[in-house]
Design a protein around this motif. Sequence first.
Motif, PDB file in Angstrom:
ATOM      1  N   PHE A 138     -90.513   5.073 -42.681  1.00  0.00           N
ATOM      2  CA  PHE A 138     -91.567   5.056 -41.672  1.00  0.00           C
ATOM      3  C   PHE A 138     -92.390   6.333 -41.806  1.00  0.00           C
ATOM      4  N   VAL A 139     -93.681   6.224 -41.622  1.00  0.00           N
ATOM      5  CA  VAL A 139     -94.543   7.387 -41.745  1.00  0.00           C
ATOM      6  C   VAL A 139     -95.648   7.288 -40.713  1.00  0.00           C
ATOM      7  N   HIS A 140     -95.975   8.421 -40.099  1.00  0.00           N
ATOM      8  CA  HIS A 140     -97.100   8.469 -39.181  1.00  0.00           C
ATOM      9  C   HIS A 140     -98.397   8.495 -39.986  1.00  0.00           C
ATOM     10  N   GLU A 141     -99.435   7.871 -39.456  1.00  0.00           N
ATOM     11  CA  GLU A 141    -100.718   7.905 -40.171  1.00  0.00           C
ATOM     12  C   GLU A 141    -101.174   9.352 -40.329  1.00  0.00           C
ATOM     13  N   ASN A 142    -101.767   9.619 -41.486  1.00  0.00           N
ATOM     14  CA  ASN A 142    -102.314  10.931 -41.837  1.00  0.00           C
ATOM     15  C   ASN A 142    -101.249  12.020 -41.978  1.00  0.00           C
ATOM     16  N   GLU A 143    -100.007  11.590 -42.226  1.00  0.00           N
ATOM     17  CA  GLU A 143     -98.961  12.533 -42.581  1.00  0.00           C
ATOM     18  C   GLU A 143     -98.419  12.179 -43.954  1.00  0.00           C
ATOM     19  N   ASP A 144     -97.775  13.130 -44.568  1.00  0.00           N
ATOM     20  CA  ASP A 144     -97.308  12.923 -45.936  1.00  0.00           C
ATOM     21  C   ASP A 144     -96.171  11.893 -45.973  1.00  0.00           C
ATOM     22  N   VAL A 145     -96.111  11.160 -47.075  1.00  0.00           N
ATOM     23  CA  VAL A 145     -95.049  10.167 -47.252  1.00  0.00           C
ATOM     24  C   VAL A 145     -93.772  10.889 -47.690  1.00  0.00           C
ATOM     25  N   PRO A 146     -92.606  10.263 -47.527  1.00  0.00           N
ATOM     26  CA  PRO A 146     -91.366  10.881 -48.013  1.00  0.00           C
ATOM     27  C   PRO A 146     -91.460  11.215 -49.506  1.00  0.00           C
ATOM     28  N   GLN A 147     -90.805  12.282 -49.897  1.00  0.00           N
ATOM     29  CA  GLN A 147     -90.942  12.794 -51.258  1.00  0.00           C
ATOM     30  C   GLN A 147     -90.526  11.774 -52.317  1.00  0.00           C
ATOM     31  N   ARG A 148     -89.600  10.886 -51.995  1.00  0.00           N
ATOM     32  CA  ARG A 148     -89.140   9.923 -53.000  1.00  0.00           C
ATOM     33  C   ARG A 148     -90.246   8.919 -53.386  1.00  0.00           C
ATOM     34  N   PHE A 149     -91.320   8.860 -52.582  1.00  0.00           N
ATOM     35  CA  PHE A 149     -92.429   7.970 -52.912  1.00  0.00           C
ATOM     36  C   PHE A 149     -93.540   8.685 -53.689  1.00  0.00           C
ATOM     37  N   TYR A 150     -93.367   9.999 -53.920  1.00  0.00           N
ATOM     38  CA  TYR A 150     -94.381  10.731 -54.683  1.00  0.00           C
ATOM     39  C   TYR A 150     -94.550  10.093 -56.070  1.00  0.00           C
ATOM     40  N   ASP A 151     -95.770  10.075 -56.535  1.00  0.00           N
ATOM     41  CA  ASP A 151     -96.128   9.568 -57.868  1.00  0.00           C
ATOM     42  C   ASP A 151     -95.885   8.069 -58.027  1.00  0.00           C
ATOM     43  N   GLN A 152     -95.526   7.407 -56.953  1.00  0.00           N
ATOM     44  CA  GLN A 152     -95.364   5.956 -57.029  1.00  0.00           C
ATOM     45  C   GLN A 152     -96.666   5.265 -56.639  1.00  0.00           C
ATOM     46  N   ALA A 153     -97.027   4.224 -57.377  1.00  0.00           N
ATOM     47  CA  ALA A 153     -98.147   3.385 -56.961  1.00  0.00           C
ATOM     48  C   ALA A 153     -97.735   2.618 -55.713  1.00  0.00           C
ATOM     49  N   VAL A 154     -98.688   2.352 -54.834  1.00  0.00           N
ATOM     50  CA  VAL A 154     -98.378   1.674 -53.583  1.00  0.00           C
ATOM     51  C   VAL A 154     -99.437   0.612 -53.301  1.00  0.00           C
ATOM     52  N   PHE A 155     -98.958  -0.593 -52.992  1.00  0.00           N
ATOM     53  CA  PHE A 155     -99.834  -1.706 -52.646  1.00  0.00           C
ATOM     54  C   PHE A 155     -99.968  -1.744 -51.129  1.00  0.00           C
ATOM     55  N   VAL A 156    -101.215  -1.747 -50.631  1.00  0.00           N
ATOM     56  CA  VAL A 156    -101.466  -1.590 -49.200  1.00  0.00           C
ATOM     57  C   VAL A 156    -101.889  -2.923 -48.584  1.00  0.00           C
ATOM     58  N   CYS A 157    -101.251  -3.272 -47.465  1.00  0.00           N
ATOM     59  CA  CYS A 157    -101.645  -4.464 -46.715  1.00  0.00           C
ATOM     60  C   CYS A 157    -101.507  -4.166 -45.229  1.00  0.00           C
ATOM     61  N   HIS A 158    -102.034  -5.066 -44.401  1.00  0.00           N
ATOM     62  CA  HIS A 158    -101.934  -4.911 -42.956  1.00  0.00           C
ATOM     63  C   HIS A 158    -100.832  -5.807 -42.398  1.00  0.00           C
ATOM     64  N   SER A 159    -100.274  -5.391 -41.305  1.00  0.00           N
ATOM     65  CA  SER A 159     -99.254  -6.198 -40.633  1.00  0.00           C
ATOM     66  C   SER A 159     -99.826  -7.572 -40.307  1.00  0.00           C
ATOM     67  N   GLY A 160     -99.062  -8.617 -40.643  1.00  0.00           N
ATOM     68  CA  GLY A 160     -99.516  -9.993 -40.439  1.00  0.00           C
ATOM     69  C   GLY A 160     -99.969 -10.657 -41.723  1.00  0.00           C
ATOM     70  N   GLU A 161    -100.296  -9.851 -42.739  1.00  0.00           N
ATOM     71  CA  GLU A 161    -100.700 -10.404 -44.031  1.00  0.00           C
ATOM     72  C   GLU A 161     -99.466 -10.694 -44.883  1.00  0.00           C
ATOM     73  N   ARG A 162     -99.588 -11.702 -45.734  1.00  0.00           N
ATOM     74  CA  ARG A 162     -98.472 -12.093 -46.593  1.00  0.00           C
ATOM     75  C   ARG A 162     -98.830 -11.864 -48.057  1.00  0.00           C
ATOM     76  N   LEU A 163     -97.886 -11.363 -48.799  1.00  0.00           N
ATOM     77  CA  LEU A 163     -98.070 -11.214 -50.235  1.00  0.00           C
ATOM     78  C   LEU A 163     -97.698 -12.513 -50.933  1.00  0.00           C
ATOM     79  N   HIS A 164     -98.482 -12.887 -51.924  1.00  0.00           N
ATOM     80  CA  HIS A 164     -98.108 -13.985 -52.808  1.00  0.00           C
ATOM     81  C   HIS A 164     -96.757 -13.643 -53.428  1.00  0.00           C
ATOM     82  N   LYS A 165     -95.924 -14.639 -53.651  1.00  0.00           N
ATOM     83  CA  LYS A 165     -94.551 -14.380 -54.107  1.00  0.00           C
ATOM     84  C   LYS A 165     -94.494 -13.621 -55.429  1.00  0.00           C
ATOM     85  N   ASP A 166     -95.560 -13.701 -56.230  1.00  0.00           N
ATOM     86  CA  ASP A 166     -95.587 -12.999 -57.518  1.00  0.00           C
ATOM     87  C   ASP A 166     -96.532 -11.803 -57.498  1.00  0.00           C
ATOM     88  N   CYS A 167     -96.887 -11.337 -56.322  1.00  0.00           N
ATOM     89  CA  CYS A 167     -97.851 -10.234 -56.228  1.00  0.00           C
ATOM     90  C   CYS A 167     -97.367  -9.000 -56.983  1.00  0.00           C
TER      91      CYS A 167
END
Length: 600
Positions: A138-167
């Motif tokens: 969990f992360v507050h908006e406009n605060e840094d993400v946990p260090q283990r996520f550094y250098d990782q690509a991240v796919f962004v979506c909004h709550s309520g949206e669904r990812l295609h099963k092969d996204c």
Amino acid sequence: MKKYLIRSLKFTVGLLPRAVRQSLRNQPRLAAWYTRSLYDAGVLRHMPTERQQYKSYKKNMAVQQQFIDELPDTSAGSLAVCILVDTPDKNALWTSIKSVLAQSVAASGILICCSRQSFGKVTRLVRQLDLHEYDIAFVHENEDVPQRFYDQAVFVCHSGERLHKDCIRVLMHWPRTDKQLVYVDSDYIDKEGNRHTPQCYPDWNPDLQITTAYIRSGCLLTDARELKQIPHLCRPYALAQWLSARTLNGALGEVQHIPLVLIHVPEKQDGVFQSLLPEFEASLARYADYQIDAGAQSLTLMWRTPVEPKVSLIVPTYNGKALVQACVESILEKTRYRNFEILLVDNNSDELASLAYFDQLAEHPQVRLLRYPHPFNYSAINNFAVAQADGEIIGLVNNDIEVIAPDWLGCMVGHVTRPEIGCVGAKLLYPDNRIQHAGVVMGYGGGAGHAHKYFPGDFAGYLNRLMASHNFSAVTAACLLVSRADYLAVGGLDEENLVVAFNDVDFCLKVQEMGRRNLYCAEAVLYHHESISRGAEDTPEKQARFAAEVACLKKRWKHVIDQDKAYNPNLTLRFENFALTDWGALLKKKLHRIRNRHLD
């Protein structure tokens, strides 16, 4: 009755073997009669019904799945998913999380971003799912993400949206290097889980992002730490407006588009510009005066110019007193931007009334009359006039244009003076207020055609592309502005190979090759008194000419015709209506070609 007979004939022709149909097309008189009959009966102007669109979409999604299934199994690296939560809602949040957990290739972790006020409720909702074996942070908006996520690509979506099963699988296998942003196509999904209304986006279209914020979700950032840079991240359209602001300020790096529907969005969506974030509003105010259009789905911009450069409007004509009178007098009387001259180029006129009227016009201080006493050559006529023009900006204007919106020229000049913009085209209407031109799409009919042709003039268009200014590969020279420097840099219009038609398309593509973005200006609205019945190449002579011009265009610009970046491979090239393509095999080939292009 005639319409039904023609529709029956069209259906019957469609049943004939391909070789037979091609043989019939090679008979000019028969082909001319058939094309004219289709236009007269309105068959070539129809919009597909909702049922037809749904059937086409099901076919398209089957082709898309075949393409995905053919992707190689190997992948490298890791990829996380970030779910943005504005208002905590149990069903919406669980829907998004479950779509991530159901991926055919697992995400490396899930980031759930929310405001401090909603943090407690969001964490309680997630813990009810009992997801101890998954890496969820969990992360507050406009605060840094946990260090283990550094250098990782991240796919962004909004709550309520669904990812295609092969996204995640597609994103992991799609070639991407140091692209700052990758985005995908989307569709809507109803409460019963039925998908519909695909949003088939163009490749990166900076001005469409500025005016419609079309990338609103479903995008991949190369490093999760970039999330901290986005102000008010969890608000519904903060991501979209941040991307628009970065685009305005020239701070957005390279952007890549994957033309696959990989995210499904709930049906109810508020206007993206219902409220403007302070950062985006400040960026807008720096460059332009703006107005939020009805429905808050797009912006009307009037770009500021530090000075008012002189514009040379070139109007070639052969006789046509009534047309020229309507054109020139509407420019002189209705145009609010006043620093312009009109170069009326007489190409061998022989009507006494026209000649007398042209001489009369030449007495006006803003009109000059030039004589071009040579055979008709549209390209040569304009090149001849440019050599004698005084303006820093060149305007190519047909003699059958008539001004509607007084700010047409000011809006177009505002765009041309932007250093990144090349050719600027106008929104042109037939006299019955239907669209004649709103940008040129490469590939229509094997060559090029006008987007949204025959649509109602006040229609929003596909992805709001009729009401919003944005980039196209080309625009028509019936009303086109470009800087004099750019005109000369590409050698003007091709007066040797493209004497009559497609010289404007060729010119625009040459300007685009210099690194400029061509643009359709939705705020510049004029009439184009071109006869609607002349839309078809309906005589043997016209068809022979058209075939030769298309051949030239295809040879020179095959790479653009094969895949126009301002369009989408999922959309048809048979009609100018942004319907889905029904050429499944060709679509799959195009998708493979697009992916392979990024591998090179």
